[in-house]
Scaffold this active site. Structure first.
Site, mmCIF file in Angstrom:
data_model
loop_
_atom_site.group_PDB
_atom_site.id
_atom_site.type_symbol
_atom_site.label_atom_id
_atom_site.label_comp_id
_atom_site.label_asym_id
_atom_site.label_seq_id
_atom_site.Cartn_x
_atom_site.Cartn_y
_atom_site.Cartn_z
ATOM 1 N N SER A 128 3.013 -6.758 9.585
ATOM 2 C CA SER A 128 3.523 -5.716 8.653
ATOM 3 C C SER A 128 3.154 -4.621 8.972
ATOM 4 C CB SER A 128 2.950 -6.155 7.265
ATOM 5 O OG SER A 128 3.466 -5.195 6.469
ATOM 6 N N TYR B 81 -3.622 -8.332 1.247
ATOM 7 C CA TYR B 81 -2.332 -8.571 1.996
ATOM 8 C C TYR B 81 -2.351 -7.792 3.389
ATOM 9 C CZ TYR B 81 2.438 -8.295 3.459
ATOM 10 O OH TYR B 81 3.677 -8.350 4.099
#
Length: 268
Positions: free
Chosen positions: A140, A154
């Site tokens: 990501s 995350y």
């Protein structure tokens, strides 16, 4: 050409979108995810649209590490080989550290990093035996910087898989085993609309088409979509933490309450 492609987290989000993109390219697919009913529906839809390909599915919770190895090896036995494995399954749940959300943050790290390690281990076992293959890890853009609030665990997990993939790539450099890391930016999916960043978001079909195209090039690392995320990625690494902290706060206010897997662009 990588003919047989395994994708985890394929029942929804980016995983489902990539399955469609590779099906259009005539590839045989091995798809796994927790939601077996949705996988079966997807298989029927893919075969109806592309009857010349093979689509095999398995229900899999990637946090069951023993099952990961079993499923990957069963896919290989069924298809004869695995030419590409896309480590995509993930979750976006999380809480600010120290606010009583340890169990949620632990689940996020276990799914996004530890389970990704299990998938990489299982894939690389197959590739080392075959002396060829393409490992693709979906990280990501948040892996490039620490982010506040619900994104902290995350982003840390995604930073972990970014480094993990780089280490594996160093280990097999000069062989027929290739390793690529994809860093998606804001791609709208069923689990995350990114309403707070409308100027930067792309729709699911466009995002998955560009993601598949980037994977096909087999780069060491790619930001997807390339524009503007390749440029923004440089900025993220250089910006002071106080700036990204404010960015994270604005994003949280714009997006509103986060469901359990709100940031899971590639959750399955």
């Amino acid at each position: 050409m990588r003919k047989n492609i395994l994708i985890t987290g394929a029942s929804g989000g980016l995983g489902r979108g990539m399955a469609w993109e590779f099906a259009r390219r005539g590839r045989h697919l091995a798809l796994c995810a927790r939601r077996g009913d949705r996988l079966k529906e997807l298989r029927e839809e893919l075969l109806a649209a592309h009857p010349s390909i093979t689509v095999t599915v398995r229900e899999l919770d990637v946090t069951d590490h023993a099952a990961v190895f079993e499923v990957f090896h069963s896919f290989r036995a069924e298809l004869g080989s695995l030419d590409r494995v896309v480590v995509n399954a993930g979750t976006g749940e999380g809480c600010p550290v120290g606010t009583g959300g340890f169990e949620r943050n632990l689940r996020a790290v276990n799914t996004n990093f530890t389970a990704a390690l299990a998938q990489c281990e299982a894939a690389m076992e197959v590739f080392r035996e075959q002396h060829s293959g393409h490992l693709v890890v979906i990280s990501s853009m948040s892996a490039l910087k620490g982010f506040p609030g619900a994104l902290t665990a995350y982003a840390a997990g995604k930073a972990g898989v970014l480094t993990l993939a780089e280490g594996i790539r160093a280990d097999v450099m000069g062989t027929q085993v290739k390793v690529s890391t994809m860093l998606p930016g804001y791609i709208r999916s069923e689990s995350n609309t990114h309403e707070g960043q409308r100027r930067l978001v792309v729709d699911t079909e466009t995002g998955c088409r560009r993601l598949a195209a980037a994977i096909e090039r087999e780069p060491a690392r790619a930001c997807v979509p390339a524009w503007p995320w390749s440029v923004l990625g440089v900025g993220l690494r250089l910006l002071p933490l106080r700036v990204t902290s404010r960015m994270g706060a604005v994003a949280r206010r714009a997006e509103g309450p986060r469901p359990r897997t709100a940031a899971a662009d590639h959750a399955g």
